[in-house]
Scaffold this motif. Structure first.
Motif, PDB file in Angstrom:
ATOM      1  N   LEU A 106       0.927  -1.533   0.148  1.00 22.16           N
ATOM      2  CA  LEU A 106       0.077  -0.118  -0.121  1.00 22.16           C
ATOM      3  C   LEU A 106       0.775   1.469   0.256  1.00 22.16           C
ATOM      4  O   LEU A 106       1.506   1.575   0.694  1.00 22.16           O
ATOM      5  CB  LEU A 106      -1.116  -0.098   1.009  1.00 22.16           C
ATOM      6  CG  LEU A 106      -2.099   1.391   1.623  1.00 22.16           C
ATOM      7  CD1 LEU A 106      -2.760   1.127   0.409  1.00 22.16           C
ATOM      8  CD2 LEU A 106      -3.014   1.123   2.541  1.00 22.16           C
ATOM      9  N   ARG A 107       1.072   2.155  -1.445  1.00 25.04           N
ATOM     10  CA  ARG A 107       1.850   2.622  -1.225  1.00 25.04           C
ATOM     11  C   ARG A 107       1.490   4.523  -1.117  1.00 25.04           C
ATOM     12  O   ARG A 107      -0.374   4.861  -1.828  1.00 25.04           O
ATOM     13  CB  ARG A 107       2.078   3.221  -3.219  1.00 25.04           C
ATOM     14  CG  ARG A 107       3.118   1.839  -3.642  1.00 25.04           C
ATOM     15  CD  ARG A 107       3.470   2.519  -4.759  1.00 25.04           C
ATOM     16  NE  ARG A 107       2.478   2.288  -5.350  1.00 25.04           N
ATOM     17  CZ  ARG A 107       2.132   1.872  -6.561  1.00 25.04           C
ATOM     18  NH1 ARG A 107       2.542   2.684  -7.629  1.00 25.04           N
ATOM     19  NH2 ARG A 107       0.957   2.145  -7.148  1.00 25.04           N
ATOM     20  N   ALA A 108       0.990   5.025   0.545  1.00 20.19           N
ATOM     21  CA  ALA A 108       0.541   5.985   0.871  1.00 20.19           C
ATOM     22  C   ALA A 108       1.691   7.389   0.670  1.00 20.19           C
ATOM     23  O   ALA A 108       2.540   7.197   1.191  1.00 20.19           O
ATOM     24  CB  ALA A 108       0.584   5.531   2.438  1.00 20.19           C
ATOM     25  N   SER A 109       1.627   8.453  -0.319  1.00 20.38           N
ATOM     26  CA  SER A 109       1.321   9.410  -0.498  1.00 20.38           C
ATOM     27  C   SER A 109       1.363  10.484   0.817  1.00 20.38           C
ATOM     28  O   SER A 109       0.482  10.678   0.976  1.00 20.38           O
ATOM     29  CB  SER A 109       0.610   9.882  -1.126  1.00 20.38           C
ATOM     30  OG  SER A 109       1.607  11.792  -1.943  1.00 20.38           O
ATOM     31  N   GLY A 152      -3.946  -6.529   5.452  1.00 21.47           N
ATOM     32  CA  GLY A 152      -3.331  -7.459   5.864  1.00 21.47           C
ATOM     33  C   GLY A 152      -1.542  -7.438   4.390  1.00 21.47           C
ATOM     34  O   GLY A 152      -1.720  -8.065   3.751  1.00 21.47           O
ATOM     35  N   VAL A 153      -1.580  -5.770   3.967  1.00 19.64           N
ATOM     36  CA  VAL A 153      -0.460  -5.747   3.024  1.00 19.64           C
ATOM     37  C   VAL A 153       0.930  -4.545   3.867  1.00 19.64           C
ATOM     38  O   VAL A 153       0.711  -3.654   4.642  1.00 19.64           O
ATOM     39  CB  VAL A 153      -0.615  -4.808   1.954  1.00 19.64           C
ATOM     40  CG1 VAL A 153      -2.353  -5.981   1.509  1.00 19.64           C
ATOM     41  CG2 VAL A 153      -1.487  -3.746   2.339  1.00 19.64           C
ATOM     42  N   GLU A 154       1.683  -4.224   3.028  1.00 15.14           N
ATOM     43  CA  GLU A 154       2.868  -4.170   4.058  1.00 15.14           C
ATOM     44  C   GLU A 154       2.630  -2.079   3.250  1.00 15.14           C
ATOM     45  O   GLU A 154       2.360  -2.194   2.008  1.00 15.14           O
ATOM     46  CB  GLU A 154       4.088  -3.932   3.622  1.00 15.14           C
ATOM     47  CG  GLU A 154       5.847  -3.025   3.908  1.00 15.14           C
ATOM     48  CD  GLU A 154       6.836  -4.166   2.924  1.00 15.14           C
ATOM     49  OE1 GLU A 154       7.888  -3.058   3.228  1.00 15.14           O
ATOM     50  OE2 GLU A 154       6.443  -5.392   2.540  1.00 15.14           O
ATOM     51  N   LEU A 155       2.350  -1.333   4.581  1.00 15.29           N
ATOM     52  CA  LEU A 155       2.680   0.202   3.845  1.00 15.29           C
ATOM     53  C   LEU A 155       3.671   0.546   3.240  1.00 15.29           C
ATOM     54  O   LEU A 155       5.065   0.339   3.723  1.00 15.29           O
ATOM     55  CB  LEU A 155       2.465   0.704   5.136  1.00 15.29           C
ATOM     56  CG  LEU A 155       2.561   2.237   5.350  1.00 15.29           C
ATOM     57  CD1 LEU A 155       1.351   2.446   4.267  1.00 15.29           C
ATOM     58  CD2 LEU A 155       2.276   3.079   6.393  1.00 15.29           C
TER      59      LEU A 155
END
Length: 244
Positions: free
Chosen positions: A16-19, A53-56
């Motif tokens: 999960l790519r968080a800007s 349930g994913v890596e940040l």
């Protein structure tokens, strides 16, 4: 939508790519401990990644414009932005989770004492390029001239260097700069209330967008947003009420 399908919609790369925009110190800042960034938006991103349930993966920027562009071009999966119709052309927004005041700063000896005195001929207003304030004031100011600082945190320094008449931005940032530099004052009231929300590319599935909207409502209703604001010692900013 099953959990694997939901994860794929949110995190097509597997993370999960968080800007994260560290130019808005109310919501995020560089982490001196070396973890990249910390703040309310980081806490919310971490909670969402855990539920999916994913890596940040934090994708960190110093300006709102860069942060918005990352989500609009799908170089990031989620972001934290002020709601604006221009941004809404490419980004699906949740309801707001916090409200932030946008106001003006002037020199102590400025003849400007009220909000309604700013939009006049020959008045120069400095604002962070691509910020929510820039987008709003570009639409709303009819006579004053808008000039741009490279980013929101540099607005007051640019205002001082260019001998502009007014600086526009987040109340807390302007108050901190007025205290730092002296001989400046922040006007009473506000020209806008920023509705800070989460967003994701409009191209993602309707189910994923609905999930994000439900997520932010739960974060408001269960006190997570309020707790994050308190933990990060953010003053003068309050969680938005639950959506109707």
């Amino acid at each position: 939508m099953t959990n694997p399908e939901l994860r794929a919609a949110f995190a097509p790369t597997g993370k999960l790519r968080a800007s994260i925009n560290t130019g808005n110190a109310i919501l995020a800042a560089a982490d001196p401990a070396g973890a990249g960034a910390k703040g309310v938006s980081v806490d919310l991103a971490r909670e969402l990644a855990g539920r999916l349930g994913v890596e940040l993966e934090l994708v960190i920027f110093k300006t709102a414009r860069e942060s918005v562009d990352a989500v609009a071009t799908e170089h990031a999966d989620i972001g934290f932005f002020a709601i604006d119709p221009k941004r809404g052309e490419q980004i699906a927004f949740t309801a707001p989770y916090v409200h932030i005041e946008g106001t003006y700063l002037v020199r102590q000896d400025s003849p400007i004492t009220h909000m309604d005195q700013v939009d006049r001929k020959d008045i120069r207003v400095t604002v962070g390029k691509g910020s929510a304030y820039d987008l709003f004031l570009t639409r709303e100011l009819k006579q004053a001239m808008i000039e741009h600082a490279p980013s929101s945190p540099t607005v007051v320094d640019t205002f001082m260097a260019t001998q502009s008449d007014v600086a526009a931005g987040v109340r807390q940032q302007l108050e901190a700069d007025a205290k730092r530099l002296g001989s400046l004052r922040v006007l009473d009231g506000h020209f806008m209330v920023i509705r800070q929300a989460m967003g994701m590319p409009k191209s993602r599935s309707p189910e994923a967008i609905a999930y994000l909207c439900d997520f932010i409502e739960e974060m408001k209703s269960n006190g997570t947003v309020q707790t994050a604001l308190k933990n990060h010692q953010i003053q003068g900013v309050f969680a938005a009420p639950p959506a109707a």
